[in-house]
Design an enzyme around this catalytic site. Sequence first.
Site, PDB file in Angstrom:
ATOM      1  N   GLU A 175      62.892  85.133 140.074  1.00 44.81           N
ATOM      2  CA  GLU A 175      61.772  84.223 140.368  1.00 44.81           C
ATOM      3  C   GLU A 175      62.068  82.933 139.621  1.00 44.81           C
ATOM      4  OE1 GLU A 175      59.374  84.943 142.419  1.00 44.81           O
ATOM      5  OE2 GLU A 175      59.648  87.102 142.629  1.00 44.81           O
ATOM      6  N   CYS A 215      55.357  77.289 137.537  1.00 49.78           N
ATOM      7  CA  CYS A 215      56.494  77.214 138.465  1.00 49.78           C
ATOM      8  C   CYS A 215      56.054  76.672 139.811  1.00 49.78           C
ATOM      9  CB  CYS A 215      57.098  78.592 138.632  1.00 49.78           C
ATOM     10  SG  CYS A 215      55.863  79.834 139.034  1.00 49.78           S
ATOM     11  N   GLU A 254      62.829  69.608 138.977  1.00 48.94           N
ATOM     12  CA  GLU A 254      61.656  70.202 138.346  1.00 48.94           C
ATOM     13  C   GLU A 254      61.464  69.606 136.948  1.00 48.94           C
ATOM     14  OE1 GLU A 254      61.889  74.334 137.095  1.00 48.94           O
ATOM     15  OE2 GLU A 254      59.896  74.700 137.922  1.00 48.94           O
TER      16      GLU A 254
HETATM   17  P1  NAD Z   1      64.695  79.667 131.072  1.00 47.03           P
HETATM   18  O1  NAD Z   1      65.475  80.026 132.279  1.00 47.03           O
HETATM   19  O2  NAD Z   1      65.258  78.709 130.116  1.00 47.03           O
HETATM   20  O3  NAD Z   1      64.359  80.974 130.231  1.00 47.03           O
HETATM   21  C1  NAD Z   1      63.718  82.097 130.811  1.00 47.03           C
HETATM   22  C2  NAD Z   1      64.080  83.327 130.005  1.00 47.03           C
HETATM   23  O4  NAD Z   1      65.473  83.577 130.140  1.00 47.03           O
HETATM   24  C3  NAD Z   1      63.814  83.204 128.513  1.00 47.03           C
HETATM   25  O5  NAD Z   1      63.335  84.444 128.047  1.00 47.03           O
HETATM   26  C4  NAD Z   1      65.205  82.916 127.938  1.00 47.03           C
HETATM   27  O6  NAD Z   1      65.364  83.329 126.602  1.00 47.03           O
HETATM   28  C5  NAD Z   1      66.086  83.737 128.856  1.00 47.03           C
HETATM   29  N1  NAD Z   1      67.471  83.281 128.964  1.00 47.03           N
HETATM   30  C6  NAD Z   1      67.998  82.062 128.689  1.00 47.03           C
HETATM   31  N2  NAD Z   1      69.326  82.058 128.943  1.00 47.03           N
HETATM   32  C7  NAD Z   1      69.649  83.295 129.409  1.00 47.03           C
HETATM   33  C8  NAD Z   1      70.855  83.913 129.857  1.00 47.03           C
HETATM   34  N3  NAD Z   1      71.997  83.249 129.898  1.00 47.03           N
HETATM   35  N4  NAD Z   1      70.811  85.194 130.271  1.00 47.03           N
HETATM   36  C9  NAD Z   1      69.644  85.882 130.279  1.00 47.03           C
HETATM   37  N5  NAD Z   1      68.477  85.363 129.846  1.00 47.03           N
HETATM   38  C10 NAD Z   1      68.468  84.079 129.427  1.00 47.03           C
HETATM   39  O7  NAD Z   1      63.282  79.195 131.640  1.00 47.03           O
HETATM   40  P2  NAD Z   1      62.035  78.698 130.807  1.00 47.03           P
HETATM   41  O8  NAD Z   1      62.297  77.312 130.380  1.00 47.03           O
HETATM   42  O9  NAD Z   1      61.643  79.720 129.794  1.00 47.03           O
HETATM   43  O10 NAD Z   1      60.889  78.746 131.920  1.00 47.03           O
HETATM   44  C11 NAD Z   1      60.649  77.740 132.784  1.00 47.03           C
HETATM   45  C12 NAD Z   1      61.261  78.028 134.143  1.00 47.03           C
HETATM   46  O11 NAD Z   1      60.742  79.257 134.672  1.00 47.03           O
HETATM   47  C13 NAD Z   1      60.905  76.984 135.170  1.00 47.03           C
HETATM   48  O12 NAD Z   1      62.054  76.639 135.891  1.00 47.03           O
HETATM   49  C14 NAD Z   1      59.890  77.692 136.062  1.00 47.03           C
HETATM   50  O13 NAD Z   1      59.792  77.158 137.352  1.00 47.03           O
HETATM   51  C15 NAD Z   1      60.357  79.088 136.037  1.00 47.03           C
HETATM   52  N6  NAD Z   1      59.291  80.023 136.406  1.00 47.03           N
HETATM   53  C16 NAD Z   1      59.337  80.601 137.639  1.00 47.03           C
HETATM   54  C17 NAD Z   1      58.320  81.480 138.037  1.00 47.03           C
HETATM   55  C18 NAD Z   1      58.343  82.132 139.397  1.00 47.03           C
HETATM   56  O14 NAD Z   1      57.565  83.068 139.606  1.00 47.03           O
HETATM   57  N7  NAD Z   1      59.204  81.702 140.295  1.00 47.03           N
HETATM   58  C19 NAD Z   1      57.262  81.767 137.161  1.00 47.03           C
HETATM   59  C20 NAD Z   1      57.258  81.156 135.910  1.00 47.03           C
HETATM   60  C21 NAD Z   1      58.279  80.291 135.538  1.00 47.03           C
END
Ligand code: NAD
Length: 490
Positions: free
Chosen positions: A268, A302, A399
Amino acid sequence: MSTESSKLAFDDGWQYAPAPESTDHVSIDDQYGLFIGNEFVEPESGRYFDTINPATEEQLASIADASEADVDRAVRAARKAYSDAWSKLKAAERGKYIFRIARILQERAREFSVIESLDGGKPIRDSRDIDIPLAAAHFFYYAGWADKLAYAFPGRNPVALGVAGQVIPWNFPLLMAAWKIAPALACGNTVVLKPAETTPLTAMKLAEVIRDADLPPGVVNIVTGAGDTGAAIVNHPDIDKIAFTGSTEVGRIIQRAIAGSGKKYTLELGGKAANIIFADAAIDQAVEGIVNGIFFNQGHVCCAGSRLFVQESVADEVIAKLKDRMETLIVGDPLDKNTDIGAINSARQLETIESYLKVGREEGAEMHQSSCDVPDTGYWCRPTIFTGVSQSNRIVQEEIFGPVLAIQTFRTLEEGLDKVNNTPYGLSGGVWTDKGAKIFRMTRKIRAGVVWANTFNKFDPTSPFGGYKESGVGREGGLHGLDAYLKLEA
Ligand code: NAD
Protein backbone atom coordinates in the site's frame (compact mmCIF):
# COMPACT_ATOMS: atom_id res chain seq x y z
CA MET A 1 -21.58 41.34 24.75
CA SER A 2 -23.07 43.98 22.42
CA THR A 3 -22.72 43.54 18.66
CA GLU A 4 -20.29 46.45 18.60
CA SER A 5 -18.04 45.05 21.35
CA SER A 6 -18.08 41.51 19.91
CA LYS A 7 -17.06 42.97 16.56
CA LEU A 8 -14.20 44.79 18.30
CA ALA A 9 -13.13 41.62 20.10
CA PHE A 10 -13.10 39.75 16.80
CA ASP A 11 -11.09 42.48 15.08
CA ASP A 12 -8.64 42.36 17.98
CA GLY A 13 -7.88 38.75 17.16
CA TRP A 14 -10.58 36.76 18.94
CA GLN A 15 -9.28 33.35 20.02
CA TYR A 16 -10.79 30.15 21.36
CA ALA A 17 -9.83 29.55 24.99
CA PRO A 18 -7.37 26.63 25.22
CA ALA A 19 -9.14 23.27 25.67
CA PRO A 20 -6.33 20.79 26.27
CA GLU A 21 -7.11 17.09 26.67
CA SER A 22 -5.92 15.81 30.03
CA THR A 23 -2.89 13.54 30.10
CA ASP A 24 -3.31 12.39 33.74
CA HIS A 25 -4.65 8.99 32.74
CA VAL A 26 -1.72 8.19 30.46
CA SER A 27 1.35 6.27 31.49
CA ILE A 28 4.36 5.96 29.22
CA ASP A 29 7.37 3.93 30.36
CA ASP A 30 10.84 5.46 30.05
CA GLN A 31 11.99 2.54 27.95
CA TYR A 32 10.34 -0.16 25.80
CA GLY A 33 11.90 -3.46 24.80
CA LEU A 34 10.87 -5.70 21.91
CA PHE A 35 7.57 -7.54 22.27
CA ILE A 36 8.38 -11.18 21.56
CA GLY A 37 6.43 -14.17 22.91
CA ASN A 38 4.18 -11.88 25.02
CA GLU A 39 7.13 -10.39 26.88
CA PHE A 40 9.09 -7.17 26.54
CA VAL A 41 12.69 -8.25 25.97
CA GLU A 42 16.02 -6.46 25.60
CA PRO A 43 17.36 -6.03 22.08
CA GLU A 44 20.42 -8.19 21.44
CA SER A 45 22.58 -5.13 20.68
CA GLY A 46 21.41 -3.23 23.78
CA ARG A 47 20.76 -0.26 21.48
CA TYR A 48 17.80 2.10 21.95
CA PHE A 49 16.58 5.19 20.11
CA ASP A 50 14.38 8.10 21.22
CA THR A 51 10.83 8.75 20.21
CA ILE A 52 9.93 12.41 20.59
CA ASN A 53 6.86 14.60 20.74
CA PRO A 54 7.00 16.59 17.48
CA ALA A 55 4.98 19.43 19.01
CA THR A 56 7.55 20.07 21.77
CA GLU A 57 10.66 18.20 20.56
CA GLU A 58 10.79 16.52 24.00
CA GLN A 59 11.73 12.88 24.38
CA LEU A 60 8.77 10.62 25.27
CA ALA A 61 10.51 7.25 25.65
CA SER A 62 13.46 5.24 24.47
CA ILE A 63 12.71 2.38 22.12
CA ALA A 64 14.61 -0.83 21.35
CA ASP A 65 16.42 -0.99 18.03
CA ALA A 66 15.93 -4.52 16.68
CA SER A 67 18.75 -6.17 14.75
CA GLU A 68 18.53 -9.04 12.28
CA ALA A 69 19.06 -11.47 15.19
CA ASP A 70 16.13 -9.92 17.09
CA VAL A 71 13.89 -10.17 14.03
CA ASP A 72 14.92 -13.82 13.71
CA ARG A 73 13.96 -14.39 17.35
CA ALA A 74 10.54 -12.80 16.70
CA VAL A 75 9.98 -14.89 13.56
CA ARG A 76 10.90 -18.07 15.42
CA ALA A 77 8.40 -17.17 18.18
CA ALA A 78 5.74 -16.50 15.52
CA ARG A 79 6.46 -19.82 13.74
CA LYS A 80 6.28 -21.79 16.97
CA ALA A 81 3.03 -20.08 17.97
CA TYR A 82 1.62 -20.85 14.53
CA SER A 83 2.52 -24.55 14.61
CA ASP A 84 1.85 -25.29 18.28
CA ALA A 85 -1.10 -23.07 19.14
CA TRP A 86 -2.78 -20.75 16.68
CA SER A 87 -3.26 -23.18 13.77
CA LYS A 88 -4.66 -25.77 16.18
CA LEU A 89 -7.28 -23.48 17.71
CA LYS A 90 -10.88 -23.62 16.52
CA ALA A 91 -11.63 -20.61 14.33
CA ALA A 92 -14.36 -19.43 16.72
CA GLU A 93 -11.76 -19.36 19.54
CA ARG A 94 -9.44 -17.23 17.39
CA GLY A 95 -12.36 -14.88 16.87
CA LYS A 96 -12.88 -14.56 20.63
CA TYR A 97 -9.28 -13.42 21.14
CA ILE A 98 -9.65 -10.80 18.42
CA PHE A 99 -12.93 -9.55 19.92
CA ARG A 100 -11.13 -9.26 23.24
CA ILE A 101 -8.43 -7.05 21.68
CA ALA A 102 -11.18 -4.85 20.17
CA ARG A 103 -12.98 -4.48 23.48
CA ILE A 104 -9.83 -3.61 25.46
CA LEU A 105 -8.91 -1.03 22.82
CA GLN A 106 -12.34 0.54 23.20
CA GLU A 107 -12.00 0.62 26.97
CA ARG A 108 -8.58 2.28 26.72
CA ALA A 109 -9.53 4.55 23.81
CA ARG A 110 -8.84 7.84 25.65
CA GLU A 111 -5.36 6.73 26.63
CA PHE A 112 -4.55 5.53 23.12
CA SER A 113 -5.85 8.79 21.59
CA VAL A 114 -3.64 10.94 23.77
CA ILE A 115 -0.54 8.81 23.13
CA GLU A 116 -1.19 8.85 19.37
CA SER A 117 -1.33 12.66 19.42
CA LEU A 118 1.73 12.99 21.68
CA ASP A 119 3.91 10.69 19.58
CA GLY A 120 2.64 11.53 16.08
CA GLY A 121 1.56 15.19 16.32
CA LYS A 122 -1.97 14.69 15.02
CA PRO A 123 -4.85 16.67 16.56
CA ILE A 124 -6.60 14.90 19.42
CA ARG A 125 -9.89 15.29 17.51
CA ASP A 126 -8.48 13.04 14.78
CA SER A 127 -6.98 10.47 17.15
CA ARG A 128 -10.10 10.40 19.31
CA ASP A 129 -12.75 10.41 16.58
CA ILE A 130 -11.01 8.62 13.71
CA ASP A 131 -7.81 6.67 14.41
CA ILE A 132 -8.67 4.83 17.61
CA PRO A 133 -12.37 4.03 16.96
CA LEU A 134 -11.51 2.83 13.44
CA ALA A 135 -8.69 0.66 14.79
CA ALA A 136 -11.11 -1.00 17.24
CA ALA A 137 -13.69 -1.33 14.43
CA HIS A 138 -11.16 -3.28 12.32
CA PHE A 139 -10.58 -5.76 15.14
CA PHE A 140 -14.36 -6.13 15.66
CA TYR A 141 -14.98 -6.58 11.94
CA TYR A 142 -12.30 -9.22 11.35
CA ALA A 143 -13.08 -11.04 14.60
CA GLY A 144 -16.48 -11.73 13.08
CA TRP A 145 -14.94 -13.32 9.98
CA ALA A 146 -12.62 -15.75 11.81
CA ASP A 147 -15.11 -18.65 11.83
CA LYS A 148 -16.86 -17.72 8.58
CA LEU A 149 -13.99 -17.88 6.10
CA ALA A 150 -15.60 -20.76 4.20
CA TYR A 151 -18.63 -18.51 3.55
CA ALA A 152 -16.38 -15.69 2.37
CA PHE A 153 -14.97 -17.86 -0.41
CA PRO A 154 -17.67 -20.38 -1.40
CA GLY A 155 -16.41 -23.53 -3.09
CA ARG A 156 -12.81 -22.91 -2.00
CA ASN A 157 -10.87 -24.13 0.99
CA PRO A 158 -9.26 -21.12 2.74
CA VAL A 159 -5.93 -22.02 4.40
CA ALA A 160 -3.70 -19.72 6.50
CA LEU A 161 -0.33 -18.74 5.03
CA GLY A 162 1.74 -19.09 8.22
CA VAL A 163 3.85 -16.16 9.49
CA ALA A 164 3.11 -12.64 8.23
CA GLY A 165 5.77 -9.89 8.31
CA GLN A 166 4.20 -6.44 8.47
CA VAL A 167 5.84 -3.02 8.13
CA ILE A 168 3.84 0.18 8.63
CA PRO A 169 4.25 3.99 8.34
CA TRP A 170 3.85 6.85 10.81
CA ASN A 171 0.74 8.61 9.60
CA PHE A 172 -1.90 6.32 11.18
CA PRO A 173 0.21 4.27 13.61
CA LEU A 174 -2.41 2.28 15.52
CA LEU A 175 -4.88 2.15 12.65
CA MET A 176 -2.27 0.72 10.27
CA ALA A 177 -1.32 -1.87 12.90
CA ALA A 178 -5.01 -2.85 13.15
CA TRP A 179 -5.36 -3.02 9.34
CA LYS A 180 -2.50 -5.48 9.32
CA ILE A 181 -2.91 -7.56 12.48
CA ALA A 182 -6.71 -8.06 12.55
CA PRO A 183 -7.15 -9.83 9.16
CA ALA A 184 -3.91 -11.79 9.59
CA LEU A 185 -5.08 -13.27 12.90
CA ALA A 186 -8.63 -13.87 11.69
CA CYS A 187 -7.23 -15.94 8.83
CA GLY A 188 -5.13 -18.01 11.24
CA ASN A 189 -1.68 -16.48 10.68
CA THR A 190 0.77 -15.27 13.29
CA VAL A 191 2.51 -11.93 13.02
CA VAL A 192 5.77 -9.98 13.28
CA LEU A 193 4.95 -6.26 12.98
CA LYS A 194 7.26 -3.26 12.81
CA PRO A 195 5.84 0.22 13.51
CA ALA A 196 7.51 3.33 12.06
CA GLU A 197 10.51 4.64 13.97
CA THR A 198 8.90 8.03 14.71
CA THR A 199 5.61 6.62 16.06
CA PRO A 200 6.21 3.36 17.94
CA LEU A 201 4.31 4.16 21.16
CA THR A 202 0.75 3.04 20.38
CA ALA A 203 2.19 -0.20 18.98
CA MET A 204 3.93 -0.73 22.33
CA LYS A 205 0.62 -0.06 24.09
CA LEU A 206 -1.09 -2.48 21.68
CA ALA A 207 1.48 -5.05 22.77
CA GLU A 208 0.22 -4.58 26.34
CA VAL A 209 -3.34 -5.10 25.12
CA ILE A 210 -2.34 -8.31 23.34
CA ARG A 211 -0.67 -9.59 26.48
CA ASP A 212 -3.72 -8.59 28.59
CA ALA A 213 -6.02 -10.32 26.10
CA ASP A 214 -4.04 -13.49 26.88
CA LEU A 215 -3.19 -14.37 23.30
CA PRO A 216 -0.95 -17.44 23.10
CA PRO A 217 2.67 -16.20 23.33
CA GLY A 218 4.22 -15.49 19.92
CA VAL A 219 0.96 -15.00 18.00
CA VAL A 220 1.72 -11.26 17.75
CA ASN A 221 5.29 -9.99 18.00
CA ILE A 222 6.18 -6.31 17.69
CA VAL A 223 9.74 -5.30 16.86
CA THR A 224 10.89 -1.69 16.67
CA GLY A 225 13.60 -0.03 14.62
CA ALA A 226 14.10 1.81 11.34
CA GLY A 227 14.58 0.70 7.72
CA ASP A 228 17.19 -2.00 8.53
CA THR A 229 14.76 -3.72 10.89
CA GLY A 230 12.07 -3.54 8.19
CA ALA A 231 14.49 -5.02 5.66
CA ALA A 232 15.33 -7.87 8.07
CA ILE A 233 11.62 -8.75 8.19
CA VAL A 234 11.24 -8.51 4.41
CA ASN A 235 14.29 -10.72 3.78
CA HIS A 236 13.65 -13.32 6.49
CA PRO A 237 13.37 -16.73 4.79
CA ASP A 238 10.75 -18.12 7.20
CA ILE A 239 8.14 -15.43 6.53
CA ASP A 240 5.27 -16.40 4.22
CA LYS A 241 3.66 -13.05 3.55
CA ILE A 242 4.82 -9.43 3.51
CA ALA A 243 2.32 -6.64 4.11
CA PHE A 244 3.85 -3.21 3.65
CA THR A 245 2.38 0.28 3.86
CA GLY A 246 4.69 3.18 3.15
CA SER A 247 6.37 5.10 0.36
CA THR A 248 6.48 3.97 -3.26
CA GLU A 249 10.29 4.20 -3.11
CA VAL A 250 10.57 1.63 -0.29
CA GLY A 251 7.75 -0.43 -1.85
CA ARG A 252 9.91 -0.84 -4.97
CA ILE A 253 12.90 -2.00 -2.89
CA ILE A 254 10.67 -4.55 -1.15
CA GLN A 255 9.15 -5.84 -4.38
CA ARG A 256 12.64 -6.42 -5.78
CA ALA A 257 13.84 -8.06 -2.54
CA ILE A 258 11.04 -10.64 -2.45
CA ALA A 259 10.84 -11.35 -6.19
CA GLY A 260 11.10 -15.11 -6.73
CA SER A 261 10.93 -15.88 -2.99
CA GLY A 262 7.36 -17.23 -3.18
CA LYS A 263 6.25 -14.83 -0.43
CA LYS A 264 2.75 -13.49 -0.95
CA TYR A 265 2.65 -9.68 -0.65
CA THR A 266 0.53 -6.56 -0.50
CA LEU A 267 2.01 -3.09 -0.99
CA GLU A 268 0.00 0.00 0.00
CA LEU A 269 2.03 2.93 -1.29
CA GLY A 270 1.94 6.65 -2.01
CA GLY A 271 -0.73 8.80 -3.59
CA LYS A 272 -1.46 12.14 -5.22
CA ALA A 273 -5.24 12.20 -5.06
CA ALA A 274 -7.30 14.74 -6.98
CA ASN A 275 -10.59 16.35 -6.11
CA ILE A 276 -12.58 17.68 -9.03
CA ILE A 277 -15.23 20.34 -8.48
CA PHE A 278 -17.84 20.92 -11.21
CA ALA A 279 -19.65 24.25 -11.51
CA ASP A 280 -22.93 22.63 -10.44
CA ALA A 281 -21.50 21.37 -7.10
CA ALA A 282 -22.62 22.67 -3.70
CA ILE A 283 -19.60 24.97 -3.42
CA ASP A 284 -19.51 25.49 0.35
CA GLN A 285 -19.78 21.75 0.96
CA ALA A 286 -17.05 21.10 -1.61
CA VAL A 287 -14.71 23.67 -0.03
CA GLU A 288 -15.20 22.02 3.37
CA GLY A 289 -14.43 18.62 1.81
CA ILE A 290 -11.26 19.94 0.18
CA VAL A 291 -10.10 21.47 3.48
CA ASN A 292 -10.71 18.18 5.29
CA GLY A 293 -9.07 16.20 2.52
CA ILE A 294 -5.74 18.02 2.48
CA PHE A 295 -5.32 19.95 5.72
CA PHE A 296 -6.78 17.29 8.04
CA ASN A 297 -3.96 15.36 9.76
CA GLN A 298 -1.41 17.87 8.33
CA GLY A 299 -1.81 16.28 4.89
CA HIS A 300 -0.10 13.17 6.33
CA VAL A 301 -2.62 10.97 4.56
CA CYS A 302 -1.76 8.64 1.67
CA CYS A 303 -5.10 9.51 0.07
CA ALA A 304 -4.91 13.25 0.89
CA GLY A 305 -6.58 15.34 -1.81
CA SER A 306 -3.37 17.18 -2.71
CA ARG A 307 -4.49 18.17 -6.23
CA LEU A 308 -7.63 20.18 -6.93
CA PHE A 309 -9.27 20.75 -10.31
CA VAL A 310 -12.02 23.38 -10.40
CA GLN A 311 -14.30 24.08 -13.34
CA GLU A 312 -13.23 27.46 -14.70
CA SER A 313 -16.52 29.33 -14.17
CA VAL A 314 -16.42 28.77 -10.37
CA ALA A 315 -12.64 28.84 -9.84
CA ASP A 316 -12.47 32.38 -8.44
CA GLU A 317 -15.31 31.69 -6.03
CA VAL A 318 -13.81 28.38 -4.84
CA ILE A 319 -10.32 29.82 -4.34
CA ALA A 320 -11.68 32.87 -2.46
CA LYS A 321 -13.74 30.63 -0.18
CA LEU A 322 -10.79 28.29 0.38
CA LYS A 323 -8.58 31.20 1.41
CA ASP A 324 -11.24 32.46 3.82
CA ARG A 325 -11.65 29.02 5.35
CA MET A 326 -7.87 28.56 5.66
CA GLU A 327 -7.72 31.70 7.80
CA THR A 328 -10.03 30.08 10.36
CA LEU A 329 -7.97 26.89 10.72
CA ILE A 330 -6.14 26.57 14.02
CA VAL A 331 -2.57 25.25 13.82
CA GLY A 332 -0.99 24.26 17.13
CA ASP A 333 -1.07 22.03 20.21
CA PRO A 334 -2.22 18.57 19.04
CA LEU A 335 -3.75 17.93 22.47
CA ASP A 336 -6.05 20.98 22.22
CA LYS A 337 -9.57 19.98 21.17
CA ASN A 338 -9.86 23.14 19.04
CA THR A 339 -6.79 22.36 16.95
CA ASP A 340 -7.40 21.61 13.28
CA ILE A 341 -3.80 21.08 12.16
CA GLY A 342 -1.27 19.58 14.54
CA ALA A 343 2.50 19.15 14.32
CA ILE A 344 4.35 17.79 11.31
CA ASN A 345 5.49 14.30 12.28
CA SER A 346 9.26 14.82 12.24
CA ALA A 347 12.01 17.33 11.46
CA ARG A 348 12.81 15.28 8.36
CA GLN A 349 9.23 15.43 7.06
CA LEU A 350 9.09 19.19 7.71
CA GLU A 351 12.29 19.57 5.69
CA THR A 352 10.72 17.61 2.81
CA ILE A 353 7.58 19.77 2.86
CA GLU A 354 9.60 23.00 3.01
CA SER A 355 11.76 21.87 0.10
CA TYR A 356 8.58 21.38 -1.98
CA LEU A 357 7.33 24.87 -1.01
CA LYS A 358 10.60 26.19 -2.43
CA VAL A 359 10.29 24.04 -5.56
CA GLY A 360 6.73 25.30 -6.11
CA ARG A 361 7.82 28.96 -5.95
CA GLU A 362 10.81 28.26 -8.20
CA GLU A 363 8.49 26.59 -10.71
CA GLY A 364 6.63 29.90 -10.93
CA ALA A 365 3.49 28.95 -8.99
CA GLU A 366 1.81 31.45 -6.71
CA MET A 367 1.89 30.37 -3.07
CA HIS A 368 -0.67 31.41 -0.47
CA GLN A 369 -0.47 30.44 3.21
CA SER A 370 -2.84 31.23 6.05
CA SER A 371 -1.58 33.99 8.31
CA CYS A 372 -1.95 32.05 11.60
CA ASP A 373 0.72 32.00 14.28
CA VAL A 374 2.59 28.76 14.89
CA PRO A 375 4.41 27.78 18.10
CA ASP A 376 8.15 28.53 18.39
CA THR A 377 9.25 24.99 19.16
CA GLY A 378 8.15 21.85 17.36
CA TYR A 379 7.54 21.20 13.65
CA TRP A 380 4.77 23.18 11.98
CA CYS A 381 3.50 24.06 8.53
CA ARG A 382 0.72 26.54 7.79
CA PRO A 383 -1.98 25.36 5.36
CA THR A 384 -0.72 26.24 1.90
CA ILE A 385 -2.20 26.46 -1.59
CA PHE A 386 -0.49 26.91 -4.94
CA THR A 387 -2.28 28.42 -7.93
CA GLY A 388 -0.91 29.08 -11.41
CA VAL A 389 0.53 25.55 -11.60
CA SER A 390 0.78 23.29 -14.62
CA GLN A 391 0.53 19.54 -15.03
CA SER A 392 4.26 19.05 -15.37
CA ASN A 393 5.16 20.88 -12.13
CA ARG A 394 6.78 18.70 -9.50
CA ILE A 395 4.34 19.95 -6.85
CA VAL A 396 1.54 18.51 -9.03
CA GLN A 397 3.24 15.19 -9.83
CA GLU A 398 5.09 14.25 -6.62
CA GLU A 399 3.76 13.27 -3.22
CA ILE A 400 4.51 16.02 -0.65
CA PHE A 401 2.75 14.46 2.35
CA GLY A 402 2.01 17.81 3.98
CA PRO A 403 -0.80 20.41 4.12
CA VAL A 404 -0.08 21.66 0.59
CA LEU A 405 -2.68 21.86 -2.20
CA ALA A 406 -2.01 22.49 -5.91
CA ILE A 407 -5.00 24.02 -7.73
CA GLN A 408 -5.74 23.96 -11.47
CA THR A 409 -8.80 24.66 -13.60
CA PHE A 410 -10.58 22.78 -16.39
CA ARG A 411 -13.40 23.53 -18.85
CA THR A 412 -14.97 20.24 -19.98
CA LEU A 413 -15.51 16.95 -18.21
CA GLU A 414 -13.08 15.22 -20.59
CA GLU A 415 -10.34 17.76 -19.93
CA GLY A 416 -10.90 17.44 -16.17
CA LEU A 417 -10.75 13.65 -16.37
CA ASP A 418 -7.52 13.69 -18.41
CA LYS A 419 -5.89 15.98 -15.88
CA VAL A 420 -7.05 13.93 -12.88
CA ASN A 421 -5.64 10.74 -14.44
CA ASN A 422 -2.35 12.34 -15.45
CA THR A 423 -0.36 11.03 -12.47
CA PRO A 424 1.82 8.01 -11.73
CA TYR A 425 -0.36 7.31 -8.67
CA GLY A 426 -3.91 5.97 -8.36
CA LEU A 427 -4.98 5.62 -4.74
CA SER A 428 -8.07 7.80 -4.39
CA GLY A 429 -10.06 10.69 -5.78
CA GLY A 430 -13.11 12.88 -5.15
CA VAL A 431 -15.88 14.19 -7.39
CA TRP A 432 -18.06 17.15 -6.41
CA THR A 433 -21.19 17.69 -8.49
CA ASP A 434 -24.96 17.94 -8.17
CA LYS A 435 -25.52 15.49 -11.05
CA GLY A 436 -25.68 11.75 -10.39
CA ALA A 437 -24.91 10.91 -14.03
CA LYS A 438 -21.67 12.90 -13.85
CA ILE A 439 -20.70 11.07 -10.65
CA PHE A 440 -21.14 7.70 -12.38
CA ARG A 441 -19.21 8.77 -15.48
CA MET A 442 -16.33 10.14 -13.45
CA THR A 443 -16.09 7.38 -10.86
CA ARG A 444 -15.95 4.75 -13.61
CA LYS A 445 -13.14 6.55 -15.41
CA ILE A 446 -10.93 7.88 -12.63
CA ARG A 447 -8.10 5.36 -12.29
CA ALA A 448 -7.95 5.12 -8.52
CA GLY A 449 -8.74 2.46 -5.92
CA VAL A 450 -11.36 4.61 -4.13
CA VAL A 451 -13.35 7.51 -5.51
CA TRP A 452 -15.61 9.43 -3.15
CA ALA A 453 -18.53 11.54 -4.38
CA ASN A 454 -19.51 14.73 -2.54
CA THR A 455 -17.44 13.62 0.43
CA PHE A 456 -13.81 12.65 1.02
CA ASN A 457 -11.59 10.45 3.19
CA LYS A 458 -14.31 8.23 4.57
CA PHE A 459 -13.17 4.84 5.84
CA ASP A 460 -14.90 1.68 6.91
CA PRO A 461 -13.45 -1.74 7.73
CA THR A 462 -15.93 -3.40 5.37
CA SER A 463 -14.70 -1.66 2.21
CA PRO A 464 -11.50 -2.58 0.39
CA PHE A 465 -8.74 0.01 0.03
CA GLY A 466 -5.70 0.02 -2.22
CA GLY A 467 -4.14 1.52 -5.29
CA TYR A 468 -3.58 1.40 -9.02
CA LYS A 469 -0.26 2.05 -10.75
CA GLU A 470 2.49 3.27 -8.36
CA SER A 471 0.06 3.38 -5.43
CA GLY A 472 0.46 -0.32 -4.80
CA VAL A 473 -0.50 -3.92 -5.24
CA GLY A 474 -3.42 -5.67 -3.53
CA ARG A 475 -6.26 -4.52 -1.31
CA GLU A 476 -6.79 -4.26 2.44
CA GLY A 477 -10.15 -4.09 4.22
CA GLY A 478 -13.36 -6.00 3.64
CA LEU A 479 -13.34 -9.43 2.01
CA HIS A 480 -10.35 -8.47 -0.12
CA GLY A 481 -8.37 -7.99 3.08
CA LEU A 482 -8.98 -11.65 3.98
CA ASP A 483 -7.90 -12.91 0.60
CA ALA A 484 -4.49 -11.31 1.15
CA TYR A 485 -3.81 -13.60 4.14
CA LEU A 486 -5.05 -16.92 2.72
CA LYS A 487 -4.29 -19.62 0.20
CA LEU A 488 -7.57 -20.47 -1.50
CA GLU A 489 -7.35 -24.17 -2.30
CA ALA A 490 -9.77 -25.90 -4.64
P1 NAD B 1 8.54 4.84 4.39
O1 NAD B 1 8.40 4.02 3.17
O2 NAD B 1 9.73 5.70 4.54
O3 NAD B 1 8.51 3.92 5.68
C1 NAD B 1 7.45 3.01 5.92
C2 NAD B 1 7.97 1.90 6.82
O4 NAD B 1 8.95 1.15 6.11
C3 NAD B 1 8.64 2.38 8.09
O5 NAD B 1 8.28 1.50 9.13
C4 NAD B 1 10.13 2.26 7.77
O6 NAD B 1 10.94 2.07 8.90
C5 NAD B 1 10.14 1.02 6.89
N1 NAD B 1 11.27 0.93 5.96
C6 NAD B 1 12.08 1.92 5.50
N2 NAD B 1 12.99 1.40 4.64
C7 NAD B 1 12.74 0.07 4.54
C8 NAD B 1 13.33 -1.01 3.80
N3 NAD B 1 14.34 -0.81 2.98
N4 NAD B 1 12.81 -2.24 3.94
C9 NAD B 1 11.74 -2.46 4.75
N5 NAD B 1 11.16 -1.49 5.49
C10 NAD B 1 11.64 -0.24 5.38
O7 NAD B 1 7.18 5.67 4.47
P2 NAD B 1 6.77 6.72 5.57
O8 NAD B 1 7.49 7.98 5.30
O9 NAD B 1 6.84 6.11 6.93
O10 NAD B 1 5.21 6.88 5.26
C11 NAD B 1 4.71 7.73 4.34
C12 NAD B 1 4.36 7.00 3.06
O11 NAD B 1 3.41 5.96 3.32
C13 NAD B 1 3.69 7.90 2.05
O12 NAD B 1 4.25 7.68 0.79
C14 NAD B 1 2.23 7.44 2.08
O13 NAD B 1 1.52 7.73 0.92
C15 NAD B 1 2.35 6.00 2.36
N6 NAD B 1 1.11 5.45 2.92
C16 NAD B 1 0.33 4.68 2.11
C17 NAD B 1 -0.88 4.16 2.60
C18 NAD B 1 -1.77 3.31 1.73
O14 NAD B 1 -2.69 2.69 2.28
N7 NAD B 1 -1.52 3.23 0.44
C19 NAD B 1 -1.27 4.43 3.92
C20 NAD B 1 -0.44 5.22 4.71
C21 NAD B 1 0.75 5.72 4.20
